[in-house]
Motif scaffolding. Structure first.
Motif, short mmCIF file in Angstrom:
data_model
loop_
_atom_site.label_atom_id
_atom_site.label_comp_id
_atom_site.label_asym_id
_atom_site.label_seq_id
_atom_site.Cartn_x
_atom_site.Cartn_y
_atom_site.Cartn_z
N MET A 1 0.85 -1.19 0.00
CA MET A 1 0.00 0.00 0.00
C MET A 1 0.88 1.24 0.00
O MET A 1 1.93 1.27 0.61
N VAL A 2 0.39 2.24 -0.70
CA VAL A 2 1.10 3.51 -0.74
C VAL A 2 0.08 4.64 -0.59
O VAL A 2 -1.08 4.50 -0.98
N THR A 3 0.51 5.71 0.05
CA THR A 3 -0.29 6.93 0.10
C THR A 3 0.50 8.00 -0.64
O THR A 3 1.67 8.25 -0.33
N ILE A 4 -0.14 8.59 -1.63
CA ILE A 4 0.50 9.64 -2.42
C ILE A 4 0.07 10.98 -1.84
O ILE A 4 -1.12 11.29 -1.77
N ASN A 5 1.05 11.77 -1.41
CA ASN A 5 0.80 13.10 -0.85
C ASN A 5 1.40 14.13 -1.79
O ASN A 5 2.58 14.06 -2.12
N VAL A 6 0.57 15.05 -2.25
CA VAL A 6 1.06 16.14 -3.09
C VAL A 6 0.40 17.44 -2.65
O VAL A 6 -0.69 17.44 -2.07
N ALA A 7 1.09 18.55 -2.90
CA ALA A 7 0.55 19.87 -2.58
C ALA A 7 0.91 20.83 -3.71
O ALA A 7 1.94 20.65 -4.38
N TYR A 8 0.06 21.81 -3.89
CA TYR A 8 0.32 22.86 -4.88
C TYR A 8 -0.13 24.19 -4.30
O TYR A 8 -1.23 24.30 -3.76
N THR A 9 0.72 25.21 -4.44
CA THR A 9 0.42 26.56 -3.95
C THR A 9 0.50 27.54 -5.10
O THR A 9 1.38 27.44 -5.95
#
Length: 162
Positions: A1-9
């Motif tokens: 299992m993987v959790t993909i975390n991304v953010a954009y500002t």
């Protein structure tokens, strides 16, 4: 299992863009997005509020078909933290945070909008090519979501709807 975390500002009010949106207008837009997601982000075709209490809104959203997946309807719980943040909790375990923050001068001209996405993928192996591809897709979706939300809020302000 993987959790993909991304953010954009993104800057809400980049140089030369008018009108300058205020924190109050941006917050009104963020509240509106909770109740009318389809007016702000193009991946939604519909949004209905099911219940609302104590800064929590339960809504039913319909996603358009895209990127090879069919459209679907899901129930989401939205938590509002006025005048800064909204968390969207999806049944898949995905959490999307929309945040309004100040720049160095702490003025409306330097407002920033950040979206943070936490996407669990229980069937994806960490470090796989599938994970890398999904990460890139999620980054593009995040960027588009921020851009379209700010554009929608600006358009509504110009039209006198916020």
């Amino acid at each position: 299992m993987v959790t993909i975390n991304v953010a954009y500002t993104q800057a809400v009010n980049p140089a030369g863009v008018t009108p300058v949106l205020t924190r109050e207008q941006m917050w009104a837009g963020m509240e509106g997005k909770v109740r009318r997601a389809h007016d702000f982000v193009p991946v939604f075709s519909d949004c209905k509020v099911i219940e609302e209490h104590d800064n929590v809104v339960v809504r039913e959203t319909t996603l358009k078909p895209m990127e090879g997946r069919p459209g679907k309807t899901q129930q989401e719980t939205c938590r509002l933290y006025k005048p800064v943040k909204v968390d969207f909790h999806e049944p898949s375990g995905c959490v999307i945070t929309n945040m309004l923050s100040d720049g160095p001068a702490m003025t409306d001209e330097e407002l920033q909008m950040t979206y943070f996405f936490e996407w669990p993928h229980p069937d994806i192996e960490a470090g796989s090519d599938i994970e890398k591809g999904l990460t890139e897709q999620h980054k593009k979706r995040g960027k588009m979501s921020v851009e379209k939300s700010i554009e929608s809020i600006r358009r509504m302000v110009v039209a006198g709807k916020l």
